[in-house]
Design a protein around this motif. Structure first.
Motif, short mmCIF file in Angstrom:
data_model
loop_
_atom_site.label_atom_id
_atom_site.label_comp_id
_atom_site.label_asym_id
_atom_site.label_seq_id
_atom_site.Cartn_x
_atom_site.Cartn_y
_atom_site.Cartn_z
N GLN A 143 0.83 -1.20 0.00
CA GLN A 143 0.00 0.00 0.00
C GLN A 143 0.87 1.26 0.00
N ALA A 144 1.95 1.23 0.77
CA ALA A 144 2.85 2.39 0.82
C ALA A 144 3.51 2.64 -0.53
N LEU A 145 3.84 1.54 -1.23
CA LEU A 145 4.48 1.66 -2.55
C LEU A 145 3.46 1.83 -3.67
N ARG A 146 2.18 1.67 -3.31
CA ARG A 146 1.08 1.76 -4.29
C ARG A 146 1.25 0.74 -5.41
N ILE A 147 1.62 -0.47 -5.01
CA ILE A 147 1.78 -1.58 -5.95
C ILE A 147 0.88 -2.72 -5.51
N ASP A 148 0.22 -3.34 -6.47
CA ASP A 148 -0.60 -4.52 -6.16
C ASP A 148 0.26 -5.56 -5.45
N PRO A 149 -0.20 -6.10 -4.32
CA PRO A 149 0.64 -7.05 -3.56
C PRO A 149 1.04 -8.28 -4.36
N ASN A 150 0.17 -8.75 -5.26
CA ASN A 150 0.52 -9.90 -6.10
C ASN A 150 1.69 -9.56 -7.02
N ILE A 151 1.64 -8.36 -7.61
CA ILE A 151 2.72 -7.94 -8.51
C ILE A 151 4.02 -7.71 -7.73
N LEU A 152 3.92 -7.08 -6.57
CA LEU A 152 5.10 -6.83 -5.74
C LEU A 152 5.79 -8.14 -5.36
N TYR A 153 4.99 -9.11 -4.94
CA TYR A 153 5.55 -10.42 -4.58
C TYR A 153 6.16 -11.11 -5.80
N ASP A 154 5.44 -11.06 -6.94
CA ASP A 154 5.93 -11.74 -8.14
C ASP A 154 7.25 -11.16 -8.63
N ILE A 155 7.42 -9.84 -8.54
CA ILE A 155 8.68 -9.23 -8.97
C ILE A 155 9.84 -9.79 -8.16
N GLY A 156 9.68 -9.85 -6.84
CA GLY A 156 10.72 -10.44 -6.00
C GLY A 156 10.94 -11.90 -6.33
N LYS A 157 9.85 -12.61 -6.60
CA LYS A 157 9.95 -14.04 -6.93
C LYS A 157 10.70 -14.25 -8.25
N TYR A 158 10.44 -13.40 -9.24
CA TYR A 158 11.12 -13.54 -10.53
C TYR A 158 12.63 -13.32 -10.40
N PHE A 159 13.03 -12.30 -9.62
CA PHE A 159 14.45 -11.97 -9.50
C PHE A 159 15.22 -12.94 -8.62
N PHE A 160 14.58 -13.49 -7.59
CA PHE A 160 15.33 -14.25 -6.59
C PHE A 160 14.97 -15.72 -6.49
N LEU A 161 13.95 -16.17 -7.24
CA LEU A 161 13.62 -17.60 -7.24
C LEU A 161 13.49 -18.15 -8.66
N VAL A 162 12.55 -17.60 -9.42
CA VAL A 162 12.21 -18.16 -10.73
C VAL A 162 13.39 -18.06 -11.71
N ALA A 163 13.88 -16.84 -11.93
CA ALA A 163 14.98 -16.67 -12.89
C ALA A 163 16.26 -17.40 -12.46
N PRO A 164 16.71 -17.26 -11.20
CA PRO A 164 17.90 -18.02 -10.80
C PRO A 164 17.71 -19.53 -10.93
N GLY A 165 16.55 -20.03 -10.48
CA GLY A 165 16.30 -21.48 -10.53
C GLY A 165 16.27 -22.01 -11.95
N GLU A 166 15.50 -21.35 -12.82
CA GLU A 166 15.37 -21.83 -14.19
C GLU A 166 16.67 -21.67 -14.98
#
Length: 251
Positions: A143-166
């Motif tokens: 809410q403070a960043l004015r970003i949808d929580p799903n998108i905020l979580y997914d961005i972190g997931k892409y950089f630190f889980l999905v992309a490194p893993g794949e």
């Protein structure tokens, strides 16, 4: 920059054994612990399993590279400008390919070569009381960043889980191991990329266009392999992969 750079098994020493990848892995651990606590607070065990799967992909690959003598000191690194330039080149290649394929095959403007995995938080989660503050603080941050929580979580997931893993599995350890059978990591990478493209297509598409989208995803995977070989650093393909996923997710 060579049009088609040479790619040998020995190149994996420079590609994998570098300090930026170590930093990504450290952040992966931090994000994974935070993500598991967040999903456990919502009693969402499926996403916890997904996180564990990506951690297994990351650390399984690192373990094999370490046992193979590829990883020794994590000291190799390049200057920041090189990472920025190679990341931009890789991202541009993927986006331009998506536009060209979209115009030729579907007569429409698109930036999609593959669809990233998307998280959907429960609309009315049953909070697990001891971990409820994790959920509340995360929602407050979004809410403070004015970003949808799903998108905020997914961005972190892409950089630190999905992309490194794949990247470590499909551009890293699989071509490395296949090269022992097919003599060159280029061929191993092409075979591994076919598996990667098929998995992405099966999870996101159905119907008569399945093979078409598999080929389209394959093009994206080829550019990820290409930019890793060109830059001699898997960190670059991880960044390109994560940035592309983020762009498609936000769109």
């Amino acid at each position: 920059m060579e049009l088609l750079p040479e790619f040998d098994v020995d190149d994996y020493k420079e590609i994998i054994d570098n300090s930026p990848l170590l930093y990504i892995i450290i952040f992966s651990i931090i994000f994974a612990v935070t993500g598991m606590l967040l999903h456990l607070s919502m009693s969402n065990t499926f996403e916890v399993i997904v996180i564990i799967l990506f951690l297994f992909m990351i650390f399984g690959s690192i373990a094999v590279f370490t046992l193979s003598g590829i990883i020794t000191d994590w000291k190799e690194k390049k200057d920041l400008l090189t990472y920025v330039l190679m990341t931009m080149v890789g991202l541009t290649l993927i986006l331009v390919s998506a536009v060209v394929v979209g115009l030729i095959r579907f007569q429409t403007l698109t930036f999609v070569l593959w669809k990233p995995y998307v998280t959907e938080f429960p609309t009315e989660p049953q909070l697990y009381t001891p971990l409820a503050p994790v959920y509340i603080n995360f929602m407050s941050l979004s809410q403070a960043l004015r970003i949808d929580p799903n998108i905020l979580y997914d961005i972190g997931k892409y950089f630190f889980l999905v992309a490194p893993g794949e990247e470590l599995v499909f551009r890293g350890i699989t071509p490395f191991l296949l090269a022992k059978l097919v003599k060159t990591p280029w061929v191993g990478g092409m075979i591994s990329n076919a598996f990667w493209a098929s998995l992405h297509t099966i999870m996101t598409y159905t119907g008569p266009e399945l093979l078409t989208w598999t080929f389209i995803a394959y093009v994206g995977g080829f550019w990820l392999l290409y930019i890793m070989v060109q830059s001699k650093d898997i960190t670059t393909s991880i960044l390109v992969h994560a940035l592309y996923n983020t762009i498609v997710r936000v769109m």
